[in-house]
Design an enzyme around this catalytic site. Structure first.
Site, PDB file in Angstrom:
ATOM      1  N   GLY A  14      37.374  32.066  47.713  1.00 13.88           N
ATOM      2  CA  GLY A  14      37.469  31.224  46.520  1.00 13.88           C
ATOM      3  C   GLY A  14      37.190  31.952  45.227  1.00 13.88           C
ATOM      4  O   GLY A  14      37.002  31.322  44.182  1.00 13.88           O
ATOM      5  N   LYS A  32      43.894  41.331  36.572  1.00 16.00           N
ATOM      6  CA  LYS A  32      43.759  41.782  37.963  1.00 16.00           C
ATOM      7  C   LYS A  32      44.397  43.169  38.022  1.00 16.00           C
ATOM      8  O   LYS A  32      45.619  43.296  37.929  1.00 16.00           O
ATOM      9  CB  LYS A  32      44.501  40.817  38.888  1.00 16.00           C
ATOM     10  CG  LYS A  32      44.555  41.259  40.341  1.00 16.00           C
ATOM     11  CD  LYS A  32      43.475  40.586  41.137  1.00 16.00           C
ATOM     12  CE  LYS A  32      43.647  40.889  42.631  1.00 16.00           C
ATOM     13  NZ  LYS A  32      42.654  40.169  43.432  1.00 16.00           N
ATOM     14  N   GLY A  95      38.350  41.789  40.934  1.00 15.16           N
ATOM     15  CA  GLY A  95      38.574  42.800  41.952  1.00 15.16           C
ATOM     16  C   GLY A  95      39.386  42.239  43.103  1.00 15.16           C
ATOM     17  O   GLY A  95      39.989  41.169  43.004  1.00 15.16           O
ATOM     18  N   GLY A  97      39.069  41.408  47.309  1.00 17.06           N
ATOM     19  CA  GLY A  97      38.203  41.379  48.483  1.00 17.06           C
ATOM     20  C   GLY A  97      36.757  41.682  48.118  1.00 17.06           C
ATOM     21  O   GLY A  97      36.209  41.111  47.182  1.00 17.06           O
TER      22      GLY A  97
END
Length: 202
Positions: A14, A32, A95, A97
Site C-alpha cells: 500500500g 518514481k 522507491g 519494494g
C-alpha cells in the site's frame, strides 16, 4: 521545503496509495525514479489519478515486472545512478519494494537514499510479520546514515505491533492509513486527513 522519500518494508503493502495521499495533502510533485512493469497501471499513473499533483516522468520505464536490476538487464537497459538524482524543490520520491531491492548489481535503494540525504518515510503494513520487516528496514537505513522521518502504517489497526515498532525502532509514528473502499481521490484524502497530522510532514 517538503522533501521526502517514501520506501516500504516489502512490495504490495500500500506504499503507493499512501504516497498518493501524502503528495495530495501536501500538494507537491511526485517522482518514481524507476518503474518496473508497464502492463498494469503504473505507480505514477496511480498517483496522478488519486492525488491530482504534478507527476514527473520516470528516469527509467522498464517493461519487465521484476527488481530494477533484473528488469533492466532483460530489457537491455543500463541504469546510470547519476540519472537517479532527485530534482530540486518540493518533492515526494517513491522507491520500489523494500530498501534492499537492487537498483543495479552493485547498488541498492538504501545506498541511493544515503547519497540523497532526503528524509525517508518508512511505509509498513500492519499484518503479521510487520515488526520484523519494519525493524530490519529501520536498521538497514540507520546503518547507512539515512535520515528517517518516521513510520506510516497501512491496514487495519494492530496497536501493539504499531507501538512496539515505533518504540524499539526509535522512530516517530506518523499514523495509519486504514483500508479504503471504494478508493477514490475523495475517500483517500478524507482518510489521510482523519488519520495523519499534516503538521508532522512540514
Amino acid at each position: 521545503m517538503p522533501r521526502f522519500v517514501v520506501t516500504g518494508t516489502d512490495t504490495g503493502i500500500g506504499k503507493t496509495v499512501f504516497t498518493a495521499a501524502l503528495a495530495g495533502a501536501l500538494g507537491i510533485p511526485y517522482w518514481k525514479p524507476i518503474q518496473s512493469g508497464l502492463e498494469e497501471e503504473t505507480d505514477s499513473e496511480v498517483v496522478a489519478r488519486l492525488a491530482g499533483v504534478p507527476v514527473l516522468p520516470e528516469a527509467y520505464r522498464l517493461v519487465t515486472p521484476a527488481s530494477p536490476h533484473l528488469a533492466a538487464e532483460i530489457d537491455g537497459v543500463a541504469i546510470d545512478p547519476d540519472a537517479l538524482t532527485p530534482p530540486a524543490g518540493d518533492l515526494i520520491v517513491e522507491g520500489a519494494g523494500g530498501v534492499l531491492v537492487p537498483v543495479t548489481r552493485t547498488l541498492l535503494y538504501a545506498d541511493l537514499f544515503a547519497r540523497w540525504r532526503i528524509p525517508v518515510i518508512v511505509c509498513a503494513r500492519t499484518g503479521l510479520g510487520t515488526i520484523n520487516h519494519s525493524l530490519l528496514t529501520i536498521e538497514a537505513l540507520r546503518a547507512r546514515g539515512v535520515p528517517i522521518h518516521g513510520i506510516a502504517f497501512v491496514g487495519d489497526a494492530v496497536e501493539d505491533s504499531e507501538a512496539i515498532v515505533a518504540k524499539i525502532g526509535g522512530v516517530r509514528r506518523l499514523g495509519r492509513l486504514p483500508p479504503i473502499h471504494p478508493l477514490t481521490p475523495e475517500t483517500l484524502a478524507a482518510a489521510f486527513a482523519a488519520n495523519f497530522d499534516l503538521a508532522g510532514f512540514t
